[in-house]
Design a protein around this motif. Sequence first.
Motif, mmCIF file in Angstrom:
data_model
loop_
_atom_site.group_PDB
_atom_site.id
_atom_site.type_symbol
_atom_site.label_atom_id
_atom_site.label_comp_id
_atom_site.label_asym_id
_atom_site.label_seq_id
_atom_site.Cartn_x
_atom_site.Cartn_y
_atom_site.Cartn_z
ATOM 1 N N THR A 1 1.106 -1.365 0.049
ATOM 2 C CA THR A 1 0.591 -0.114 0.453
ATOM 3 C C THR A 1 0.536 1.225 0.493
ATOM 4 O O THR A 1 1.523 1.478 0.947
ATOM 5 C CB THR A 1 -0.833 -0.147 1.587
ATOM 6 N N LYS A 2 0.334 2.391 -0.564
ATOM 7 C CA LYS A 2 1.334 3.032 -0.734
ATOM 8 C C LYS A 2 1.396 3.877 0.425
ATOM 9 O O LYS A 2 -0.028 4.509 0.773
ATOM 10 C CB LYS A 2 0.509 4.601 -1.740
ATOM 11 N N PHE A 3 2.414 4.507 1.328
ATOM 12 C CA PHE A 3 2.507 5.181 1.978
ATOM 13 C C PHE A 3 2.832 6.734 2.279
ATOM 14 O O PHE A 3 4.052 7.082 1.565
ATOM 15 C CB PHE A 3 2.846 4.652 2.634
ATOM 16 N N ASP A 4 2.661 7.382 2.491
ATOM 17 C CA ASP A 4 2.970 9.043 2.226
ATOM 18 C C ASP A 4 4.241 9.403 3.577
ATOM 19 O O ASP A 4 3.831 8.610 5.050
ATOM 20 C CB ASP A 4 1.816 9.997 2.574
ATOM 21 N N ARG A 5 5.198 9.447 2.641
ATOM 22 C CA ARG A 5 7.129 9.399 3.368
ATOM 23 C C ARG A 5 5.825 10.632 4.637
ATOM 24 O O ARG A 5 6.845 11.000 5.778
ATOM 25 C CB ARG A 5 6.858 9.661 3.340
ATOM 26 N N ARG A 6 5.511 12.009 4.294
ATOM 27 C CA ARG A 6 5.212 13.683 5.288
ATOM 28 C C ARG A 6 4.237 12.538 6.206
ATOM 29 O O ARG A 6 5.235 13.572 7.327
ATOM 30 C CB ARG A 6 4.656 13.846 4.857
ATOM 31 N N MET A 7 4.056 11.298 6.448
ATOM 32 C CA MET A 7 3.324 11.644 7.551
ATOM 33 C C MET A 7 4.189 10.824 8.721
ATOM 34 O O MET A 7 4.415 11.158 9.916
ATOM 35 C CB MET A 7 2.277 10.454 7.055
ATOM 36 N N ILE A 8 5.391 10.332 8.434
ATOM 37 C CA ILE A 8 6.257 9.274 9.259
ATOM 38 C C ILE A 8 7.150 11.038 10.029
ATOM 39 O O ILE A 8 7.394 10.763 10.986
ATOM 40 C CB ILE A 8 7.389 8.677 8.436
ATOM 41 N N GLU A 9 7.036 11.998 9.236
ATOM 42 C CA GLU A 9 7.895 12.968 10.261
ATOM 43 C C GLU A 9 6.924 13.874 11.251
ATOM 44 O O GLU A 9 7.033 14.705 12.087
ATOM 45 C CB GLU A 9 8.020 14.053 9.216
ATOM 46 N N ALA A 10 5.441 13.039 11.076
ATOM 47 C CA ALA A 10 4.697 13.828 11.782
ATOM 48 C C ALA A 10 4.151 12.861 13.047
ATOM 49 O O ALA A 10 4.230 13.065 14.223
ATOM 50 C CB ALA A 10 3.837 14.228 11.627
ATOM 51 N N LEU A 11 4.876 11.875 12.554
ATOM 52 C CA LEU A 11 4.873 10.339 14.437
ATOM 53 C C LEU A 11 5.856 10.189 14.451
ATOM 54 O O LEU A 11 6.874 9.968 14.366
ATOM 55 C CB LEU A 11 4.312 9.152 12.735
ATOM 56 N N VAL A 12 5.459 10.243 15.670
ATOM 57 C CA VAL A 12 6.935 9.627 16.957
ATOM 58 C C VAL A 12 6.499 8.152 17.856
ATOM 59 O O VAL A 12 4.613 8.168 17.427
ATOM 60 C CB VAL A 12 7.276 9.955 17.678
ATOM 61 N N CYS A 13 7.502 7.686 17.970
ATOM 62 C CA CYS A 13 6.174 6.507 19.268
ATOM 63 C C CYS A 13 5.918 6.946 19.875
ATOM 64 O O CYS A 13 6.352 7.481 21.158
ATOM 65 C CB CYS A 13 8.133 6.275 19.303
ATOM 66 N N PRO A 14 4.804 6.432 20.534
ATOM 67 C CA PRO A 14 4.130 5.926 21.159
ATOM 68 C C PRO A 14 4.986 6.616 22.368
ATOM 69 O O PRO A 14 4.142 6.958 23.910
ATOM 70 C CB PRO A 14 2.937 5.979 20.989
ATOM 71 N N LEU A 15 5.887 5.337 22.602
ATOM 72 C CA LEU A 15 6.397 5.066 24.334
ATOM 73 C C LEU A 15 7.434 5.880 24.505
ATOM 74 O O LEU A 15 7.641 6.395 25.384
ATOM 75 C CB LEU A 15 6.486 3.528 23.817
ATOM 76 N N THR A 16 8.706 6.248 23.920
ATOM 77 C CA THR A 16 9.814 6.881 23.990
ATOM 78 C C THR A 16 9.219 8.604 23.293
ATOM 79 O O THR A 16 10.455 9.626 23.548
ATOM 80 C CB THR A 16 10.896 5.913 23.282
ATOM 81 N N GLN A 17 8.417 8.728 22.220
ATOM 82 C CA GLN A 17 8.436 10.409 21.552
ATOM 83 C C GLN A 17 9.765 10.514 20.482
ATOM 84 O O GLN A 17 9.838 11.796 20.610
ATOM 85 C CB GLN A 17 8.555 11.099 22.711
ATOM 86 N N THR A 18 10.231 9.451 20.463
ATOM 87 C CA THR A 18 11.325 9.467 19.585
ATOM 88 C C THR A 18 10.691 8.986 17.728
ATOM 89 O O THR A 18 10.037 8.544 17.947
ATOM 90 C CB THR A 18 12.312 8.193 19.732
ATOM 91 N N PRO A 19 12.016 9.714 17.193
ATOM 92 C CA PRO A 19 10.926 9.591 15.880
ATOM 93 C C PRO A 19 11.051 8.326 15.449
ATOM 94 O O PRO A 19 11.812 7.544 15.883
ATOM 95 C CB PRO A 19 12.493 10.187 14.488
ATOM 96 N N LEU A 20 10.136 7.577 14.316
ATOM 97 C CA LEU A 20 10.551 6.778 13.627
ATOM 98 C C LEU A 20 11.012 6.801 11.949
ATOM 99 O O LEU A 20 11.464 7.001 11.164
ATOM 100 C CB LEU A 20 9.045 6.457 13.461
ATOM 101 N N SER A 21 11.569 5.488 11.579
ATOM 102 C CA SER A 21 11.911 5.242 10.221
ATOM 103 C C SER A 21 10.385 4.584 9.730
ATOM 104 O O SER A 21 9.846 3.222 10.480
ATOM 105 C CB SER A 21 13.168 4.363 10.428
ATOM 106 N N TYR A 22 10.950 3.873 8.516
ATOM 107 C CA TYR A 22 9.846 3.336 7.161
ATOM 108 C C TYR A 22 10.665 2.169 7.185
ATOM 109 O O TYR A 22 11.714 2.678 6.152
ATOM 110 C CB TYR A 22 9.238 4.420 6.284
#
Length: 63
Positions: free
Chosen positions: A7-28
């Motif tokens: 499924t296509k995934f909007d990479r810009r969304m990654i920049e807005a999301l963080v780990c709910p546990l650590t509040q650190t950035p995520l990678s795709y």
Amino acid sequence: MNEPSETKFDRRMIEALVCPLTQTPLSYDAEKQELLSKAANLAFPIRGGIPVMLVDEARKIED
């Protein structure tokens, strides 16, 4: 027509999301369709193009 297996995934969304546990950035991870939190060693699934950001749904990443 059939949808592609990935499924296509909007990479810009990654920049807005963080780990709910650590509040650190995520990678795709496009191959596994997951968002990875290296700080928490968790992989959050993307289902139908929607990230599932629940710790209970996350997969533990082995070192």
